[in-house]
Scaffold this active site. Structure first.
Site, PDB file in Angstrom:
ATOM      1  N   LYS A 176      -9.831  -5.180   9.410  1.00  0.00           N
ATOM      2  CA  LYS A 176      -9.522  -3.820   8.980  1.00  0.00           C
ATOM      3  C   LYS A 176     -10.817  -3.040   8.791  1.00  0.00           C
ATOM      4  CE  LYS A 176      -7.300  -5.399   5.465  1.00  0.00           C
ATOM      5  NZ  LYS A 176      -6.423  -5.667   4.297  1.00  0.00           N
ATOM      6  N   THR A 209      -5.801   5.386  -2.659  1.00  0.00           N
ATOM      7  CA  THR A 209      -5.507   4.370  -1.644  1.00  0.00           C
ATOM      8  C   THR A 209      -5.280   2.994  -2.250  1.00  0.00           C
ATOM      9  OG1 THR A 209      -7.890   4.021  -1.383  1.00  0.00           O
ATOM     10  CG2 THR A 209      -6.837   5.559   0.152  1.00  0.00           C
ATOM     11  N   GLY A 211      -3.736  -0.320  -3.208  1.00  0.00           N
ATOM     12  CA  GLY A 211      -2.629  -1.107  -2.645  1.00  0.00           C
ATOM     13  C   GLY A 211      -2.564  -1.121  -1.133  1.00  0.00           C
ATOM     14  N   THR A 212      -3.557  -0.519  -0.470  1.00  0.00           N
ATOM     15  CA  THR A 212      -3.514  -0.419   0.992  1.00  0.00           C
ATOM     16  C   THR A 212      -3.411  -1.785   1.670  1.00  0.00           C
ATOM     17  OG1 THR A 212      -4.953   1.514   0.794  1.00  0.00           O
ATOM     18  CG2 THR A 212      -4.675   0.598   2.975  1.00  0.00           C
ATOM     19  N   GLY A 213      -4.261  -2.732   1.248  1.00  0.00           N
ATOM     20  CA  GLY A 213      -4.286  -4.040   1.900  1.00  0.00           C
ATOM     21  C   GLY A 213      -3.009  -4.831   1.697  1.00  0.00           C
ATOM     22  N   CYS A 214      -2.502  -4.816   0.464  1.00  0.00           N
ATOM     23  CA  CYS A 214      -1.242  -5.516   0.171  1.00  0.00           C
ATOM     24  C   CYS A 214      -0.111  -4.918   1.005  1.00  0.00           C
ATOM     25  CB  CYS A 214      -0.884  -5.372  -1.307  1.00  0.00           C
ATOM     26  SG  CYS A 214      -2.166  -5.869  -2.456  1.00  0.00           S
TER      27      CYS A 214
END
Length: 266
Positions: A176, A209, A211-214
């Protein structure tokens, strides 16, 4: 008898502020039309300003939750997030070994605010025990550096990073590039070592932003549970997350969350 929605299990920590972790995972799964189930690995005291405390659950509690869900209900995809310690990483890897469903590993190392969510001693267990179980591993650039020592400073380094992650055994690596200073686009690289998919989306000027990865990892798992091939599941997940980031909103005094329900409000 009608069949229900696809079944997805998240194995992760709780975020009391509701923006990341188990809460983000279950919101994402609901938004994408799958039935979300959960194994809680840790409880955090957390808000928009950061993580104030972390309490790991005992290994036996994690194992019991997992067996309760998988043995009775079954799963069509599993997503792992915050696993905190080597003991928890190794327990979850062992549980995944005989599950037979696609696994999305989000190797959570640090929070959005820079708080450590993975013990240094657990890194080797992630590399040797957990990543080999992954259908897709979804590290951000900080996690790539933490796991492999590869520091990505431009797009050209992402291929090197993917190779380093793949060397630990996941079938696919999704690197990412959201933290890259790449101007107008957020660029991710998905590869299995032979085919490459470069995924580009507009970069939204929104600091909220959390919580983007979860959210991305849960969206990928939701797509896999629906039977999508990995590249299609990742592409659909990126589209969903891009919209969620664009709609991210202020919450408390710090960094707010992405909006998991943006499609309902669009």
């Amino acid at each position: 008898m009608t069949s229900g929605p696809p079944l997805v299990l998240t194995v992760a920590g709780s975020d009391s502020g509701g923006g990341a972790g188990i809460q983000a995972d279950l919101k994402t799964m609901l938004a994408l039309g799958v039935h979300g189930m959960s194994v809680l690995t840790a409880v955090t005291a957390q808000n928009s300003r950061g993580v104030q405390g972390v309490w790991e659950l005992p290994v036996d509690a994690v194992r019991a939750q997992y067996r309760a869900v998988v043995d009775d209900i079954g799963v069509q995809a599993v997503k792992t997030g915050m696993l905190a310690s080597a003991a928890l990483v190794e327990t979850v890897a062992e549980l995944l070994a005989d599950t037979g469903a696609p696994v999305v590993v989000d190797p959570v190392g640090v929070s959005k605010h820079g708080d450590s969510l993975l013990a240094e001693a657990a890194l080797d267990s992630v590399r040797t025990k957990l990543l080999p179980r992954a259908t897709v591993a979804t590290p951000n650039l900080d996690e790539v550096a933490q796991l492999t020592g590869v520091h990505v400073v431009d797009e050209g380094d992402m291929r090197t990073a993917a190779g380093a992650v793949l060397s630990y055994g996941p079938r696919w690596a999704l690197i990412k590039g959201g933290h890259l200073p790449s101007g107008g686009e957020a660029v991710d690289l998905l590869t299995d070592g032979s085919e490459e998919h470069w995924l580009r989306a507009p970069r939204h000027d929104n600091r909220h932003t959390h919580g983007t990865g979860c959210t991305l990892a849960s969206a990928v798992a939701s797509g896999l549970a629906k039977g999508l091939p990995v590249p299609e599941a990742v592409r659909a997940a990126k589209e969903y997350v891009t919209g969620a980031i664009a709609a991210g909103f202020a919450l408390g005094e710090g960094i707010g969350p992405v909006d998991h329900g943006w499609r309902f409000r669009d």
